[in-house]
Enzyme design. Structure first.
Site, short mmCIF file in Angstrom:
data_model
loop_
_atom_site.label_atom_id
_atom_site.label_comp_id
_atom_site.label_asym_id
_atom_site.label_seq_id
_atom_site.Cartn_x
_atom_site.Cartn_y
_atom_site.Cartn_z
N PRO A 188 0.90 -1.30 0.09
CA PRO A 188 0.05 -0.12 -0.19
C PRO A 188 0.92 1.14 0.00
O PRO A 188 0.44 2.42 -0.17
CB PRO A 188 -0.76 -0.15 1.25
N GLU A 192 1.92 -7.82 8.90
CA GLU A 192 2.39 -6.43 8.72
C GLU A 192 2.95 -5.84 8.04
O GLU A 192 2.85 -4.83 7.64
CB GLU A 192 2.94 -6.22 10.40
N ARG A 216 -3.71 -8.57 -20.95
CA ARG A 216 -4.89 -8.40 -21.59
C ARG A 216 -4.20 -7.25 -23.09
O ARG A 216 -4.63 -7.00 -23.86
CB ARG A 216 -6.19 -7.73 -21.31
N ASP A 253 -10.02 1.66 -24.88
CA ASP A 253 -10.64 1.66 -23.43
C ASP A 253 -10.35 2.84 -22.65
O ASP A 253 -9.40 3.79 -23.05
CB ASP A 253 -9.71 0.51 -22.68
C1 LIG Z 1 -2.19 -5.85 5.87
S1 LIG Z 1 -1.18 -5.38 4.50
C2 LIG Z 1 0.08 -4.52 5.34
C3 LIG Z 1 0.21 -3.15 5.50
C4 LIG Z 1 1.25 -2.39 6.21
N1 LIG Z 1 1.27 -2.71 7.71
C5 LIG Z 1 1.19 -0.94 5.82
O1 LIG Z 1 0.64 -0.21 6.80
O2 LIG Z 1 1.72 -0.56 4.99
C6 LIG Z 1 -0.64 -6.75 4.09
C7 LIG Z 1 -0.11 -7.11 2.67
O3 LIG Z 1 -1.14 -6.82 1.78
C8 LIG Z 1 -0.87 -6.14 0.54
N2 LIG Z 1 -1.64 -5.13 0.29
C9 LIG Z 1 -2.18 -4.35 1.17
N3 LIG Z 1 -2.68 -3.27 0.70
C10 LIG Z 1 -2.40 -3.21 -0.45
C11 LIG Z 1 -2.70 -2.22 -1.60
N4 LIG Z 1 -3.44 -1.20 -1.42
N5 LIG Z 1 -1.99 -2.24 -2.73
C12 LIG Z 1 -1.11 -3.47 -2.91
N6 LIG Z 1 -0.80 -4.60 -2.08
C13 LIG Z 1 -1.59 -4.01 -0.86
C14 LIG Z 1 0.76 -6.12 0.74
O4 LIG Z 1 1.30 -7.15 -0.19
C15 LIG Z 1 0.90 -6.09 2.10
O5 LIG Z 1 2.06 -6.35 2.68
#
Ligand SMILES: C[S@@+](CC[C@H](N)C(=O)[O-])C[C@H]1O[C@@H](n2cnc3c(N)ncnc32)[C@H](O)[C@@H]1O
Length: 245
Positions: free
Chosen positions: A90, A117, A155, A170
């Site tokens: 994220p 985490e 795609r 698109d």
């Molecule tokens: C619970 S999340 C961890 C969030 C982390 N503690 C933070 O605050 O940045 C667990 C995993 O979900 C994935 N993930 C969560 N949100 C995402 C997003 N918006 N885009 C891409 N991957 C995401 C990532 O691989 C991340 O390591």
């Protein structure tokens, strides 16, 4: 042929998506191969442990560097140019169509799907080439994000979509949202299809589509017009819409 490797602790999540629709067809047409690996298999301890407590304390577990370093190293072909190693996260760069177009030019993509985490920071620093977020919200794991990215990239690979589904028009590809669509009947419960679309006049149809694509973008996503130099015609349309408000 593009090679896509996915590192995940939940590989079964990908069975459905790779076995259906365009992603399945793309594989049958030999445009792409998929390989999903459970990186727990690379853990160098007999319990298959891939995470550990964070240094400094605090809630949640952190993915250890060793299984991910070893898994990625096992996937790099000997004579291969560097693959793109994409960390789903994220905190990464927000995903867009232009990133999908960039990734579609690559030969080898490796996706790392986190859970828990976070990741040990050395993974970001020494293994990863790109960090991608699919939006400003937090998912449980990277799998759903990787699926979104893979779908939007595959795609675009040559020969995957037939001409009829061409991605060129698109939304986002041209910098604008796509125009509205209608299909038969021309009159459904008194709701009529715009007359231009049933006129049989290709010039009129193209003009209508161009204008409605611009209107849709102007009304719904004016942020997309930020870097766009307005043509005289587009300025007139805006004036026309503003007067009719
Ligand atoms: C619970 S999340 C961890 C969030 C982390 N503690 C933070 O605050 O940045 C667990 C995993 O979900 C994935 N993930 C969560 N949100 C995402 C997003 N918006 N885009 C891409 N991957 C995401 C990532 O691989 C991340 O390591």
């Amino acid at each position: 042929m593009m090679k896509i490797d996915v590192l995940s602790l939940f590989p079964a999540m990908f069975t459905g998506i790779f076995g259906e629709s365009i992603l399945k067809k793309a594989n049958e047409k030999q445009a792409v191969t998929y390989n999903v690996i459970n990186f727990r298999e690379f853990a160098d301890n007999k319990h298959g442990q891939v995470d550990d407590y964070p240094y400094g304390g605090g809630a949640g577990m952190v993915l250890k560097p060793q299984p991910i370093f070893d898994a990625v190293e096992s996937l790099k072909g000997e004579n291969e140019l560097k693959p793109r190693v994409i960390l789903m996260c994220p905190q990464g760069e927000r995903y867009t169509q232009s990133k999908a177009e960039e990734l579609a030019k690559e030969e080898h993509l490796i996706f790392i799907c986190g859970h828990y985490e976070g990741y040990d920071e050395r993974i970001r620093e020494h293994v990863v080439t790109d960090e991608i977020s699919i939006g400003d919200y937090v998912l449980t794991g990277g799998e759903l994000g990787a699926m979104v990215v893979i779908d939007s990239v595959v795609r675009l690979l040559p020969g995957v979509l037939g001409n009829e589904d061409s991605p060129v028009k698109d939304s986002f590809s041209s910098g604008l949202l796509e125009h509205p669509h209608y299909t038969r009947p021309a009159d459904f419960r008194g709701m009529k299809v715009p007359s231009e679309l049933i006129s049989g006049n290709h010039r009129l149809i193209e003009e209508w589509r161009e204008k409605e694509s611009f209107r849709r973008t102007f009304e719904r996503r004016p942020d997309l017009l930020g870097n766009h130099t307005l043509s005289e015609k587009q300025k007139q349309w805006i004036e026309e819409w503003e007067k009719s408000r």
